[in-house]
Design a protein around this motif. Sequence first.
Motif, PDB file in Angstrom:
ATOM      1  N   MET A   1       0.851  -1.184   0.000  1.00 43.29           N
ATOM      2  CA  MET A   1       0.000   0.000   0.000  1.00 43.29           C
ATOM      3  C   MET A   1       0.888   1.236   0.000  1.00 43.29           C
ATOM      4  SD  MET A   1      -2.954   1.396   0.014  1.00 43.29           S
ATOM      5  CE  MET A   1      -3.963  -0.048   0.309  1.00 43.29           C
ATOM      6  N   THR A   2       0.644   2.149  -0.932  1.00 44.62           N
ATOM      7  CA  THR A   2       1.361   3.412  -0.969  1.00 44.62           C
ATOM      8  C   THR A   2       0.358   4.529  -1.168  1.00 44.62           C
ATOM      9  OG1 THR A   2       1.715   3.177  -3.358  1.00 44.62           O
ATOM     10  CG2 THR A   2       3.479   2.410  -1.914  1.00 44.62           C
ATOM     11  N   ALA A   3       0.808   5.758  -0.892  1.00 43.73           N
ATOM     12  CA  ALA A   3      -0.045   6.908  -1.134  1.00 43.73           C
ATOM     13  C   ALA A   3      -0.377   6.988  -2.620  1.00 43.73           C
ATOM     14  CB  ALA A   3       0.650   8.181  -0.667  1.00 43.73           C
ATOM     15  N   PRO A   4      -1.544   7.543  -2.980  1.00 37.50           N
ATOM     16  CA  PRO A   4      -1.956   7.562  -4.379  1.00 37.50           C
ATOM     17  C   PRO A   4      -1.121   8.478  -5.258  1.00 37.50           C
ATOM     18  CG  PRO A   4      -3.508   8.785  -3.019  1.00 37.50           C
ATOM     19  CD  PRO A   4      -2.570   8.083  -2.090  1.00 37.50           C
ATOM     20  N   GLU A   5      -0.400   9.406  -4.671  1.00 36.01           N
ATOM     21  CA  GLU A   5       0.498  10.287  -5.421  1.00 36.01           C
ATOM     22  C   GLU A   5       1.610  10.727  -4.486  1.00 36.01           C
ATOM     23  OE1 GLU A   5      -1.405  14.102  -6.425  1.00 36.01           O
ATOM     24  OE2 GLU A   5      -3.103  13.396  -5.242  1.00 36.01           O
ATOM     25  N   PRO A   6       2.689  11.293  -5.015  1.00 36.60           N
ATOM     26  CA  PRO A   6       3.793  11.703  -4.141  1.00 36.60           C
ATOM     27  C   PRO A   6       3.300  12.592  -3.006  1.00 36.60           C
ATOM     28  CG  PRO A   6       4.469  11.826  -6.442  1.00 36.60           C
ATOM     29  CD  PRO A   6       2.995  11.523  -6.447  1.00 36.60           C
ATOM     30  N   THR A   7       3.651  12.225  -1.776  1.00 35.12           N
ATOM     31  CA  THR A   7       3.103  12.881  -0.589  1.00 35.12           C
ATOM     32  C   THR A   7       4.206  13.189   0.412  1.00 35.12           C
ATOM     33  OG1 THR A   7       1.015  11.680  -0.860  1.00 35.12           O
ATOM     34  CG2 THR A   7       1.443  12.660   1.300  1.00 35.12           C
ATOM     35  N   ILE A   8       4.175  14.410   0.931  1.00 31.38           N
ATOM     36  CA  ILE A   8       5.104  14.838   1.978  1.00 31.38           C
ATOM     37  C   ILE A   8       4.303  15.479   3.104  1.00 31.38           C
ATOM     38  CG2 ILE A   8       6.930  16.497   2.562  1.00 31.38           C
ATOM     39  CD1 ILE A   8       8.132  16.000  -0.198  1.00 31.38           C
ATOM     40  N   LEU A   9       4.672  15.175   4.335  1.00 36.71           N
ATOM     41  CA  LEU A   9       4.154  15.859   5.511  1.00 36.71           C
ATOM     42  C   LEU A   9       5.338  16.489   6.226  1.00 36.71           C
ATOM     43  CD1 LEU A   9       1.910  16.587   7.529  1.00 36.71           C
ATOM     44  CD2 LEU A   9       2.328  14.382   8.656  1.00 36.71           C
ATOM     45  N   ALA A  10       5.447  17.817   6.134  1.00 36.78           N
ATOM     46  CA  ALA A  10       6.569  18.567   6.692  1.00 36.78           C
ATOM     47  C   ALA A  10       6.109  19.251   7.974  1.00 36.78           C
ATOM     48  CB  ALA A  10       7.053  19.601   5.681  1.00 36.78           C
ATOM     49  N   THR A  11       6.771  18.976   9.102  1.00 35.36           N
ATOM     50  CA  THR A  11       6.225  19.396  10.379  1.00 35.36           C
ATOM     51  C   THR A  11       7.236  20.071  11.301  1.00 35.36           C
ATOM     52  OG1 THR A  11       6.659  17.562  11.928  1.00 35.36           O
ATOM     53  CG2 THR A  11       4.992  17.177  10.232  1.00 35.36           C
ATOM     54  N   SER A  12       6.653  20.712  12.307  1.00 38.13           N
ATOM     55  CA  SER A  12       7.394  21.168  13.483  1.00 38.13           C
ATOM     56  C   SER A  12       6.839  20.455  14.711  1.00 38.13           C
ATOM     57  CB  SER A  12       7.273  22.689  13.644  1.00 38.13           C
ATOM     58  OG  SER A  12       7.956  23.392  12.626  1.00 38.13           O
ATOM     59  N   GLY A  13       6.613  19.174  14.608  1.00 39.98           N
ATOM     60  CA  GLY A  13       6.030  18.440  15.721  1.00 39.98           C
ATOM     61  C   GLY A  13       6.064  16.950  15.498  1.00 39.98           C
ATOM     62  N   GLY A  14       5.101  16.265  16.141  1.00 37.26           N
ATOM     63  CA  GLY A  14       4.971  14.825  15.969  1.00 37.26           C
ATOM     64  C   GLY A  14       5.319  14.004  17.186  1.00 37.26           C
ATOM     65  N   HIS A  15       5.959  14.617  18.195  1.00 37.99           N
ATOM     66  CA  HIS A  15       6.369  13.877  19.383  1.00 37.99           C
ATOM     67  C   HIS A  15       5.842  14.574  20.635  1.00 37.99           C
ATOM     68  CE1 HIS A  15      10.076  13.229  16.652  1.00 37.99           C
ATOM     69  NE2 HIS A  15       9.193  12.278  16.417  1.00 37.99           N
ATOM     70  N   ARG A  16       5.624  13.796  21.667  1.00 41.15           N
ATOM     71  CA  ARG A  16       5.307  14.365  22.977  1.00 41.15           C
ATOM     72  C   ARG A  16       5.803  13.422  24.062  1.00 41.15           C
ATOM     73  NH1 ARG A  16       0.344  12.213  25.124  1.00 41.15           N
ATOM     74  NH2 ARG A  16      -0.802  10.945  23.613  1.00 41.15           N
ATOM     75  N   ALA A  17       5.933  13.955  25.251  1.00 41.66           N
ATOM     76  CA  ALA A  17       6.396  13.143  26.369  1.00 41.66           C
ATOM     77  C   ALA A  17       5.310  12.167  26.790  1.00 41.66           C
ATOM     78  CB  ALA A  17       6.777  14.039  27.537  1.00 41.66           C
ATOM     79  N   GLY A  18       5.719  10.959  27.141  1.00 38.77           N
ATOM     80  CA  GLY A  18       4.784   9.968  27.636  1.00 38.77           C
ATOM     81  C   GLY A  18       4.769   9.912  29.150  1.00 38.77           C
ATOM     82  N   THR A  19       3.878   9.122  29.696  1.00 39.05           N
ATOM     83  CA  THR A  19       3.840   8.913  31.135  1.00 39.05           C
ATOM     84  C   THR A  19       4.631   7.678  31.539  1.00 39.05           C
ATOM     85  OG1 THR A  19       1.726   7.748  30.862  1.00 39.05           O
ATOM     86  CG2 THR A  19       1.637  10.088  31.445  1.00 39.05           C
ATOM     87  N   ARG A  20       4.562   6.633  30.716  1.00 38.76           N
ATOM     88  CA  ARG A  20       5.321   5.408  30.985  1.00 38.76           C
ATOM     89  C   ARG A  20       6.549   5.279  30.096  1.00 38.76           C
ATOM     90  NH1 ARG A  20       2.634   1.814  34.235  1.00 38.76           N
ATOM     91  NH2 ARG A  20       0.427   2.259  34.618  1.00 38.76           N
ATOM     92  N   THR A  21       6.617   6.098  29.073  1.00 38.70           N
ATOM     93  CA  THR A  21       7.774   6.108  28.176  1.00 38.70           C
ATOM     94  C   THR A  21       8.242   7.550  28.005  1.00 38.70           C
ATOM     95  OG1 THR A  21       6.394   6.336  26.193  1.00 38.70           O
ATOM     96  CG2 THR A  21       6.932   4.102  26.905  1.00 38.70           C
ATOM     97  N   ARG A  22       9.490   7.714  27.592  1.00 44.79           N
ATOM     98  CA  ARG A  22      10.038   9.063  27.432  1.00 44.79           C
ATOM     99  C   ARG A  22       9.417   9.794  26.249  1.00 44.79           C
ATOM    100  NH1 ARG A  22      15.106   9.922  29.790  1.00 44.79           N
ATOM    101  NH2 ARG A  22      14.908  12.027  28.982  1.00 44.79           N
ATOM    102  N   LEU A  23       8.957   9.039  25.248  1.00 42.89           N
ATOM    103  CA  LEU A  23       8.484   9.652  24.006  1.00 42.89           C
ATOM    104  C   LEU A  23       7.271   8.898  23.492  1.00 42.89           C
ATOM    105  CD1 LEU A  23       9.429  11.818  21.811  1.00 42.89           C
ATOM    106  CD2 LEU A  23      10.362   9.858  20.578  1.00 42.89           C
TER     107      LEU A  23
END
Length: 246
Positions: A1-23
């Motif tokens: 399975m691939t995206a139907p066309e070339p796809t980019i998601l450019a971000t300033s995020g995506g991570h947060r601190a966990g309670t049982r894990t660091r990330l």
Amino acid sequence: MTAPEPTILATSGGHRAGTRTRLLFDALVHHAVDLSGVHGRRPRILYVGTATGDAEHVTARVAEAARVAGYDLTPLQLFPMPNVEDVEGTVLAHDVVWVMGGSVANLLAVWRVHGLDVIMRRAWQAGVVLAGVSAGSICWFEGGATDSFGPGLRPVTDGLGLLPYGNGVHYDSDVGRRPLIHRLVAEGVFRTAHCTDDGVGLVYRGTELVEAVAELPGKGAYVVRRADAGVVEERIEPRMLPAPRL
């Protein structure tokens, strides 16, 4: 399975601190998986930590976040040598490439030594979703503002150029980035720049910006253009993504 066309998601995020894990993976990473269209099996994520020098402790935290999210994660390491025999085949075998932040200047140099710049373009054209945070955002563009060379921000202009724009990351949390991006656009270094506050991502189909999305409220995306009177900045209100289920 691939995206139907070339796809980019450019971000300033995506991570947060966990309670049982660091990330933990936040909504932007989950959205990258959604964009790939994968269903009926565990998503396959390729983690690329070149910008951190393939730091083992960062890789371990990202691997733990992937386990919690229910994703199969493979780290692609280039230090001290590639950790897989077939780099291109490995990249193409995944649904999403997630590139960690760090030094975008070093990332670009190392990728080119190993031909990963060409491989990433092939993966993009094949429908593998390319995504990442900070340096992992700037790399897909013509360049942007970076602290790769020291505490003072400087331009980087030798990005992969899959997206024909400049890129500004951490637009609301690093006060020097907005004025530098404005100056680079005013001087014609970039004709246009696309920028994100922390917690915001930009979705591209081909080279067209189709949507801004966010995992944090009150944040924005921005398009900076040259105009007769100087530089114009347009704010784009992102669509809030649902909080990931854990």
